[in-house]
Design an enzyme around this catalytic site. Structure first.
Site, PDB file in Angstrom:
ATOM      1  N   ASP A 164       0.816  -1.210   0.000  1.00 48.18           N
ATOM      2  CA  ASP A 164       0.000   0.000   0.000  1.00 48.18           C
ATOM      3  C   ASP A 164       0.861   1.277   0.000  1.00 48.18           C
ATOM      4  O   ASP A 164       1.934   1.306   0.592  1.00 48.18           O
ATOM      5  CB  ASP A 164      -0.900  -0.042   1.253  1.00 48.18           C
ATOM      6  CG  ASP A 164      -2.078   0.908   1.155  1.00 48.18           C
ATOM      7  OD1 ASP A 164      -2.334   1.434   0.057  1.00 48.18           O
ATOM      8  OD2 ASP A 164      -2.743   1.119   2.190  1.00 48.18           O
ATOM      9  N   GLU A 278      -3.058  -0.309  -8.207  1.00 49.93           N
ATOM     10  CA  GLU A 278      -4.046   0.699  -7.803  1.00 49.93           C
ATOM     11  C   GLU A 278      -3.376   2.071  -7.842  1.00 49.93           C
ATOM     12  O   GLU A 278      -2.193   2.192  -7.534  1.00 49.93           O
ATOM     13  CB  GLU A 278      -4.561   0.421  -6.381  1.00 49.93           C
ATOM     14  CG  GLU A 278      -5.457   1.541  -5.838  1.00 49.93           C
ATOM     15  CD  GLU A 278      -6.222   1.166  -4.568  1.00 49.93           C
ATOM     16  OE1 GLU A 278      -6.928   0.140  -4.589  1.00 49.93           O
ATOM     17  OE2 GLU A 278      -6.101   1.898  -3.576  1.00 49.93           O
TER      18      GLU A 278
END
Ligand SMILES: [Zn+2]
Length: 499
Positions: A164, A278
């Site tokens: 992330d 992402e």
């Protein structure tokens, strides 16, 4: 001994038991934790060569009892393919980050309780580089803790793994090496929020200075592609006049170039491995307008970036660990626009970051995204750990809270939070039975949320970790209480997305 674990004198964790490759696998409970146990018949005994531990043999087969070590975790992922993270594509999904490394069993139970991977694809290993630094963990530890948690619960329905908020190509390499499958590129440092309030002359000057070569573009060519164009996207009409166009380009141009650079690096470094990407600009100062989302997606497409989800910066405030702060009607309009754009350009998923405890947002996002949604939560697993500690060791919880109050003003700097110290009760003023209630008090909750790194790292006057070992000790000796708290908490997060 035989080739089956239940014929041996072991205290097996029943849920962990699985048969695969002709062998019998489980965790075996011991006084100070648990060990990996594998019983293999002679024909399958070569499996054990990949693991470390004590082996014993008989004509019936071989037994290995091994530590929960990085080598054994990696070997488990090689042999039990469901423990190996994989891309999830556009399935509705949820990332359940775990800063302490003990939360995966509770996360697994929450996913099961709402219907399992068939309705919501889970991501158990998930942590940003920032939080790894704060908690002193490595990508390997994040991966391994989730592997052991899934194995303990007998989770066989797969997982993603989200590296992330990556900011550099070195971050990508470190997470790729241990098997992460989803790479969240955060170009936030390259976003220029001052464009929102710049006048036309300033925007023209700034646009001239954009990295046009990196964008394989020129300002003239971009103007020709956008100016005077109107595009209908479902209920939206996206129109670019000069100021709208230059504002989008100045605000997000460097970010787009950075994402393209990171995506190229990932593609090259991953080689034949399947990974997904992402794009997240959620941690920036000002909201992403629909026209800006359009511009970013259109430019990333032009640069041949492929992504599976995008986290815009929504209107209002997504603070850590508390519900949405802002006008829900405005948010609904905003989510509707971003969801329409995600369908138009992808389809890709809308990603809700800082997704913990946004209970008023979930029904809106679930309805408008029509399943194309990824929920990302991380910090509240730590808060549920504190809730567990408050119930079993009030003195420890009180000490952590008192320390968190001291740290808050420093630690809040890199988070979006608005708690105020003066509104949070003093640790000494709260009676023991009311301590868990601090986790429901807005200010105390945010104060506890953002100070976890300091709590874990604090060293006392005796040179030992002041809280970390005791905190882990309480959680390890009360695993069911922690898992129960996590399950209850995350079922509330996941259920609104299950239709
Ligand atoms: Zn985020």
């Amino acid at each position: 001994m035989g080739a089956r674990l239940d014929t041996l004198n072991l205290d097996l964790v029943a849920a962990s038991r699985v048969e695969a490759e002709g062998a019998d696998w489980a965790l075996a409970r011991e006084r100070d934790g648990s060990r990996l146990a594998i019983a293999a018949p002679p024909a399958a005994s070569r499996i054990l060569d990949d693991f470390e531990g004590e082996t014993s043999g008989s004509p019936a087969g071989s037994l290995l009892l091994g530590p929960r070590s990085p080598k054994n975790a990696a070997a488990l992922r090689r042999h039990l393919e469901w423990l190996r993270p994989r891309p999830l594509g556009t399935r509705t999904s949820a990332g359940l980050g775990d800063r302490l490394g003990l939360a995966t069993p509770g996360h697994v139970r929450a996913v099961r309780a709402v219907g399992g991977a068939a309705v919501i694809a889970p991501i158990f290993p998930q942590q940003s580089i920032r939080e790894m630094t704060r908690t002193g963990r490595t990508p390997t530890e994040v991966m391994d803790d989730a592997t052991w948690g899934m194995f303990a619960e007998g989770w066989c329905d797969g997982t993603g793994a989200d590296a992330d908020h990556l900011k550099t190509t070195a971050d990508i390499d470190a997470c790729l090496a241990v098997g992460f499958s989803m790479f969240t590129i955060d170009p936030g440092e390259h976003v220029d929020p001052s464009a929102d309030t710049s006048d036309a002359a300033t925007l023209r000057a700034r646009a001239a200075g954009l990295p046009w070569a990196d964008l394989t573009d020129s300002e003239d060519a971009m103007r020709r592609r956008y100016l005077g164009q109107s595009t209908v996207v479902e209920h939206l009409t996206i129109t670019f006049d000069e100021v709208t166009l230059l504002r989008a380009a100045v605000k997000y141009g460097r970010a787009v170039a950075h994402v393209a650079r990171m995506a190229r690096h990932l593609r090259h470094a991953a080689g034949p491995r399947l990974v997904e990407l992402e794009v997240s600009v959620d941690e920036t100062e000002t909201p992403t307008t629909p026209a800006e989302h359009y511009w970013v997606a259109n430019e990333l497409n032009r640069l041949e970036v492929e992504w599976v989800s995008l986290a815009p910066r929504f209107v209002g405030r997504f603070e850590k660990g508390v519900d949405y702060i802002g006008d829900l009607a405005a948010l609904e309009k905003d989510v509707a626009a971003h969801a329409a754009l995600a369908r138009h350009f992808g389809p890709y998923k809308l990603s809700l970051h800082s997704g913990s405890d946004k209970f008023s947002v979930y029904p809106i996002a679930a309805r408008l995204a029509q399943g194309l949604v990824h929920l990302k939560t991380a910090g509240t697993s730590y808060l549920e750990a504190l809730r567990t500690v408050a119930a079993v060791d009030a003195a420890l919880f009180r000490a952590i809270y008192a320390f968190a109050r001291e740290r808050y003003d420093t630690d809040k700097a890199s988070y979006h939070v608005s708690a105020e110290l003066r509104k949070a009760p003093l640790a000494a003023d709260v009676p023991e039975e009311d301590l868990p209630g601090l986790l429901e008090q807005f200010d105390a909750r945010e104060i506890l949320h953002v100070t976890f790194g300091s709590v874990l790292k604090e060293v006392g006057s005796d040179g030992k970790l002041r809280f970390k070992d005791a905190l882990f000790g309480r959680l390890r000796s009360n695993p069911e209480a922690y898992a129960d708290n996590l399950e209850r908490h995350f079922v509330k997060h996941l259920r609104p997305f299950v239709t």
